[in-house]
Design a protein around this motif. Structure first.
Motif, mmCIF file in Angstrom:
data_model
loop_
_atom_site.group_PDB
_atom_site.id
_atom_site.type_symbol
_atom_site.label_atom_id
_atom_site.label_comp_id
_atom_site.label_asym_id
_atom_site.label_seq_id
_atom_site.Cartn_x
_atom_site.Cartn_y
_atom_site.Cartn_z
ATOM 1 N N GLY A 98 0.858 -1.216 -0.161
ATOM 2 C CA GLY A 98 -0.086 -0.054 -0.092
ATOM 3 C C GLY A 98 1.000 1.159 -0.159
ATOM 4 N N ALA A 99 0.336 2.365 -0.361
ATOM 5 C CA ALA A 99 0.961 3.604 -0.580
ATOM 6 C C ALA A 99 0.988 4.185 0.585
ATOM 7 N N VAL A 100 0.233 3.939 1.871
ATOM 8 C CA VAL A 100 0.134 4.870 2.870
ATOM 9 C C VAL A 100 0.578 3.924 3.971
ATOM 10 N N ALA A 101 1.653 4.414 4.809
ATOM 11 C CA ALA A 101 2.204 3.781 5.898
ATOM 12 C C ALA A 101 1.565 4.433 7.163
ATOM 13 N N LEU A 130 -18.049 2.506 3.833
ATOM 14 C CA LEU A 130 -17.143 2.959 4.473
ATOM 15 C C LEU A 130 -16.228 2.937 3.558
ATOM 16 N N VAL A 131 -15.972 2.205 2.569
ATOM 17 C CA VAL A 131 -14.710 1.954 1.768
ATOM 18 C C VAL A 131 -14.894 3.139 0.822
ATOM 19 N N SER A 132 -15.763 3.543 0.400
ATOM 20 C CA SER A 132 -16.063 4.801 -0.580
ATOM 21 C C SER A 132 -15.438 5.976 0.160
ATOM 22 N N ALA A 133 -16.203 6.305 1.438
ATOM 23 C CA ALA A 133 -15.645 7.305 2.244
ATOM 24 C C ALA A 133 -14.379 7.660 2.541
ATOM 25 N N ARG A 137 -12.085 10.595 1.277
ATOM 26 C CA ARG A 137 -11.163 11.487 2.341
ATOM 27 C C ARG A 137 -9.916 11.468 1.915
ATOM 28 N N GLY A 138 -9.331 10.342 1.677
ATOM 29 C CA GLY A 138 -7.748 10.204 1.330
ATOM 30 C C GLY A 138 -7.230 10.723 0.241
ATOM 31 N N GLY A 139 -8.163 11.027 -0.885
ATOM 32 C CA GLY A 139 -7.631 11.148 -2.216
ATOM 33 C C GLY A 139 -7.190 10.121 -2.970
ATOM 34 N N GLY A 141 -5.141 7.254 -4.441
ATOM 35 C CA GLY A 141 -4.065 6.653 -4.150
ATOM 36 C C GLY A 141 -3.827 6.555 -2.748
ATOM 37 N N ARG A 142 -4.525 7.466 -1.806
ATOM 38 C CA ARG A 142 -4.068 7.568 -0.474
ATOM 39 C C ARG A 142 -5.137 7.231 0.602
ATOM 40 N N PRO A 143 -5.889 6.400 0.301
ATOM 41 C CA PRO A 143 -7.049 6.111 1.329
ATOM 42 C C PRO A 143 -6.614 5.909 2.710
ATOM 43 N N THR A 144 -7.076 6.738 3.752
ATOM 44 C CA THR A 144 -6.875 6.843 4.858
ATOM 45 C C THR A 144 -8.138 6.869 5.862
#
Length: 234
Positions: A98-101, A130-133, A137-139, A141-144
């Motif tokens: 994943g791209a987000v640590a 939830l996954v869509s939100a 929120r993260g934009g 490639g960076r779902p957080t």
């Protein structure tokens, strides 16, 4: 062998983390005589349809979920980075998986009733939202996620204060803030994070995930780490 259900499973849809096709995972589970299996890919539900169809053909009950990065609460400071040593790419490139640590939690959809049932019911709908939100929120490639965002989707009914039924369950495992605090032998920090989650979710929607992959001592999912996670949960 005692009945056992794997509740945290990644397929090849978990980019750079999982490897197997969902149908292959189901075939393996069926070969071991399992009657239930979960699919919890990282950051999305991309393999869910293939997984459910394969489960139906194999007469295995599917459990659906997602493995999400959650923004740090700020309660756990001074602990090792969530970037996994030895699994990162060159500087500035995404770490493996994943791209987000950051800390990760697993979110499972409950079935048609609070006991789980055999169908996704309202839990599946809430999980999709939830996954869509999280992606919104993260934009790109960076779902957080945040703990509050997860909690806002944890009920089958829109108004949780009106006796809403739990639709999701959050598993706080080795890669969560709780898990890393326990790994660093800071039970005080682990309890602080647990209390925060408990303030947001009902008891039916929260669990500590105990994982033992016989990793080397001092690493997540080692025997010692699993034992201390169990102690924290108790």
């Amino acid at each position: 062998m005692e009945p056992f259900t794997h509740l945290h499973v990644a397929s090849g849809y978990s980019l750079r983390y999982g490897a197997s096709d969902p149908a292959a995972l189901v075939r393996t589970a069926a070969g071991h005589g399992m009657d239930t299996l979960a699919l919890t890919d990282r950051d999305g539900l991309y393999g869910a349809v293939k997984f459910v169809l394969a489960c139906r053909a194999a007469r295995i009950a599917p459990a659906l979920g997602v493995d999400l990065v959650v923004e740090r609460t700020g309660l756990v400071a001074g602990l090792p980075s969530w970037a996994d040593p030895g699994r990162e790419g060159p500087r500035g490139t995404p770490g493996r998986g994943g791209a987000v640590a950051g800390p990760r939690v697993t979110v499972l959809a409950l079935g048609k009733d609070a006991g789980g049932g055999r169908g996704p019911g309202a839990g599946w709908a809430r999980l999709c939202r939830l996954v869509s939100a999280v992606h919104r929120r993260g934009g790109r490639g960076r779902p957080t996620a945040t703990a509050e965002l997860v909690a806002a989707h944890a009920f089958a009914d829109a108004d949780a204060d009106a006796g809403g039924r739990a639709a999701l369950v959050v598993l706080l495992g080795p890669d969560s803030e709780v898990g890393r605090a326990v790994l660093a032998r800071r039970p005080d920090l682990a309890q602080a994070v647990l209390r925060r989650w408990q303030s947001l979710l009902p008891q039916a929607s929260l669990a500590v995930e105990i994982v033992c992959h016989h990793a080397p001592a001092g690493r997540p999912a080692s025997v010692g780490h699993a034992a201390r996670m169990l102690a924290a949960a108790r």
